[in-house]
Design a protein around this motif. Structure first.
Motif, PDB file in Angstrom:
ATOM      1  N   GLY A 113       0.819  -1.210   0.000  1.00 50.34           N
ATOM      2  CA  GLY A 113       0.000   0.000   0.000  1.00 50.34           C
ATOM      3  C   GLY A 113       0.852   1.260   0.000  1.00 50.34           C
ATOM      4  O   GLY A 113       0.560   2.230  -0.698  1.00 50.34           O
ATOM      5  N   TRP A 118      -1.349   4.279  -1.448  1.00 53.41           N
ATOM      6  CA  TRP A 118      -2.736   4.124  -1.018  1.00 53.41           C
ATOM      7  C   TRP A 118      -2.856   4.346   0.486  1.00 53.41           C
ATOM      8  O   TRP A 118      -1.975   3.971   1.254  1.00 53.41           O
ATOM      9  CB  TRP A 118      -3.252   2.724  -1.363  1.00 53.41           C
ATOM     10  CG  TRP A 118      -3.254   2.435  -2.829  1.00 53.41           C
ATOM     11  CD1 TRP A 118      -3.225   3.346  -3.850  1.00 53.41           C
ATOM     12  CD2 TRP A 118      -3.264   1.144  -3.454  1.00 53.41           C
ATOM     13  NE1 TRP A 118      -3.223   2.712  -5.072  1.00 53.41           N
ATOM     14  CE2 TRP A 118      -3.250   1.353  -4.858  1.00 53.41           C
ATOM     15  CE3 TRP A 118      -3.284  -0.162  -2.972  1.00 53.41           C
ATOM     16  CZ2 TRP A 118      -3.258   0.304  -5.770  1.00 53.41           C
ATOM     17  CZ3 TRP A 118      -3.287  -1.220  -3.873  1.00 53.41           C
ATOM     18  CH2 TRP A 118      -3.284  -0.982  -5.260  1.00 53.41           C
ATOM     19  N   GLN A 119      -3.966   4.934   0.895  1.00 51.92           N
ATOM     20  CA  GLN A 119      -4.212   5.218   2.295  1.00 51.92           C
ATOM     21  C   GLN A 119      -5.138   4.154   2.873  1.00 51.92           C
ATOM     22  O   GLN A 119      -6.338   4.158   2.630  1.00 51.92           O
ATOM     23  CB  GLN A 119      -4.849   6.612   2.453  1.00 51.92           C
ATOM     24  CG  GLN A 119      -4.007   7.746   1.898  1.00 51.92           C
ATOM     25  CD  GLN A 119      -2.684   7.885   2.615  1.00 51.92           C
ATOM     26  OE1 GLN A 119      -2.630   7.836   3.842  1.00 51.92           O
ATOM     27  NE2 GLN A 119      -1.619   8.058   1.855  1.00 51.92           N
ATOM     28  N   ARG A 134      -8.240   4.487   0.359  1.00 51.82           N
ATOM     29  CA  ARG A 134      -8.304   5.408  -0.767  1.00 51.82           C
ATOM     30  C   ARG A 134      -7.082   5.259  -1.663  1.00 51.82           C
ATOM     31  O   ARG A 134      -5.965   5.132  -1.171  1.00 51.82           O
ATOM     32  CB  ARG A 134      -8.396   6.849  -0.263  1.00 51.82           C
ATOM     33  CG  ARG A 134      -9.705   7.167   0.427  1.00 51.82           C
ATOM     34  CD  ARG A 134      -9.723   8.582   0.978  1.00 51.82           C
ATOM     35  NE  ARG A 134      -8.894   8.707   2.173  1.00 51.82           N
ATOM     36  CZ  ARG A 134      -7.771   9.406   2.235  1.00 51.82           C
ATOM     37  NH1 ARG A 134      -7.306  10.018   1.151  1.00 51.82           N
ATOM     38  NH2 ARG A 134      -7.086   9.481   3.358  1.00 51.82           N
ATOM     39  N   PRO A 135      -7.282   5.274  -2.984  1.00 49.86           N
ATOM     40  CA  PRO A 135      -6.138   5.220  -3.902  1.00 49.86           C
ATOM     41  C   PRO A 135      -5.373   6.534  -3.879  1.00 49.86           C
ATOM     42  O   PRO A 135      -5.797   7.516  -3.262  1.00 49.86           O
ATOM     43  CB  PRO A 135      -6.791   4.974  -5.260  1.00 49.86           C
ATOM     44  CG  PRO A 135      -8.149   5.591  -5.129  1.00 49.86           C
ATOM     45  CD  PRO A 135      -8.568   5.352  -3.701  1.00 49.86           C
ATOM     46  N   GLY A 141      -5.536   7.619  -9.335  1.00 50.46           N
ATOM     47  CA  GLY A 141      -6.752   7.209  -8.657  1.00 50.46           C
ATOM     48  C   GLY A 141      -8.030   7.419  -9.434  1.00 50.46           C
ATOM     49  O   GLY A 141      -9.111   7.327  -8.864  1.00 50.46           O
ATOM     50  N   ILE A 147      -5.052   2.800 -12.397  1.00 49.47           N
ATOM     51  CA  ILE A 147      -4.372   2.139 -11.291  1.00 49.47           C
ATOM     52  C   ILE A 147      -3.561   0.951 -11.801  1.00 49.47           C
ATOM     53  O   ILE A 147      -2.449   0.691 -11.328  1.00 49.47           O
ATOM     54  CB  ILE A 147      -5.386   1.722 -10.217  1.00 49.47           C
ATOM     55  CG1 ILE A 147      -5.965   2.974  -9.546  1.00 49.47           C
ATOM     56  CG2 ILE A 147      -4.744   0.805  -9.182  1.00 49.47           C
ATOM     57  CD1 ILE A 147      -7.018   2.702  -8.505  1.00 49.47           C
ATOM     58  N   ARG A 171     -12.579   3.724  -3.646  1.00 45.19           N
ATOM     59  CA  ARG A 171     -12.068   2.861  -2.588  1.00 45.19           C
ATOM     60  C   ARG A 171     -11.444   1.618  -3.217  1.00 45.19           C
ATOM     61  O   ARG A 171     -12.085   0.925  -4.012  1.00 45.19           O
ATOM     62  CB  ARG A 171     -13.186   2.465  -1.611  1.00 45.19           C
ATOM     63  CG  ARG A 171     -13.613   3.620  -0.724  1.00 45.19           C
ATOM     64  CD  ARG A 171     -14.760   3.254   0.212  1.00 45.19           C
ATOM     65  NE  ARG A 171     -14.419   2.231   1.181  1.00 45.19           N
ATOM     66  CZ  ARG A 171     -13.680   2.435   2.267  1.00 45.19           C
ATOM     67  NH1 ARG A 171     -13.172   3.642   2.512  1.00 45.19           N
ATOM     68  NH2 ARG A 171     -13.436   1.461   3.124  1.00 45.19           N
TER      69      ARG A 171
END
Length: 251
Positions: A113, A118-119, A134-135, A141, A147, A171
């Motif tokens: 991640g 990504w978060q 989240r991307p 994103g 992606i 997401r």
């Protein structure tokens, strides 16, 4: 440092006893009592063990070790050769499977991640193995196809994108390695896209029928980062001489 000290440190760091797994986690093969040099890799293959012997390492740390449930337990053929290499050279083998997947900082999912930007906001699936969040902001994103291109750039290999590449992704869910079985759980958790290492025949139909695209980025390719992070951690925190070797694997 003493081998028993390193074993206790790693077991605590990776919380080895918490998860139900398909193999024993921790010290799988005992070698010399003093450890100064550790070679880290994804899988305890013969090629990695040969590197350890040639480099004079005291221990090997991997994600994929030995003694998997359901496999042939006889010590013959390649299994004999692998164990012979370790035992005859007094090299220890540490292996952490699911514990290295789920660790919040050093784990494969956390590291993958981070690589992708990504978060992670929540966990899903059995034993909270999967991550969802989240991307990355910007072009990465916008859509599943965007992606997929970002994954290709960061991993240095083209992933397989199945389903609607034009779907907007707010997401993203991910679980490295062979985690295609968690796809439906990712959909139920609200994912617009699911990313894992492997893909199965039925996964294709689920992606097409639900409208949630799936990216298969490679089992080895997505799981290179946990062992690398552990190598850096042991070097920085314990002062051990550690190296990470990424042996090429197309899967």
């Amino acid at each position: 440092m003493q081998l028993i000290e390193l074993r206790n440190y790693l077991d605590t760091l990776l919380d080895a006893s918490r998860l139900k797994d398909y193999c024993p986690n921790g010290l799988q093969v005992e070698g010399r009592s003093e450890v100064a040099r550790v070679l880290c890799g994804v899988t305890a293959s013969q090629a990695l063990l040969d590197r350890a012997v040639a480099g004079g390492y005291d221990a090997v740390f991997v994600h994929h070790g030995y003694f998997w449930k359901g496999e042939d337990g006889t010590i013959t053929g390649f299994r004999r050769q692998r164990l012979r290499t370790l035992l005859s050279n007094d090299i220890s083998l540490f292996a952490y499977h699911l514990p290295l997947d789920v660790h919040p900082e050093l784990g494969n999912n956390a590291q993958f991640g981070r690589l992708m930007g990504w978060q992670g906001e929540a966990r899903f699936a059995d034993q909270e193995l999967g991550w969802i969040g989240r991307p990355a902001a910007g072009a990465d994103g916008k859509t599943a196809a965007c992606i997929a291109r970002s994954v290709a750039a960061r991993l240095g290999r083209d992933p397989l994108l199945v389903g609607d590449g034009d779907r907007a992704v707010r997401r993203v869910a991910w679980c490295t390695g062979g985690a295609q079985g968690y796809f439906e759980q990712a959909i139920l958790a609200g994912a617009d896209l699911y990313v894992s290492g492997e893909i199965s025949e039925q996964t294709v139909h689920l992606a097409r029928e639900t409208g949630v695209p799936y990216i298969a980025a490679g089992h080895h390719a997505t799981e290179r980062y946990g062992a690398r992070a552990v190598a850096a951690h042991l070097r920085e925190r314990l002062g051990l001489a550690t190296d990470f070797v990424d042996l090429d694997n197309p899967v």
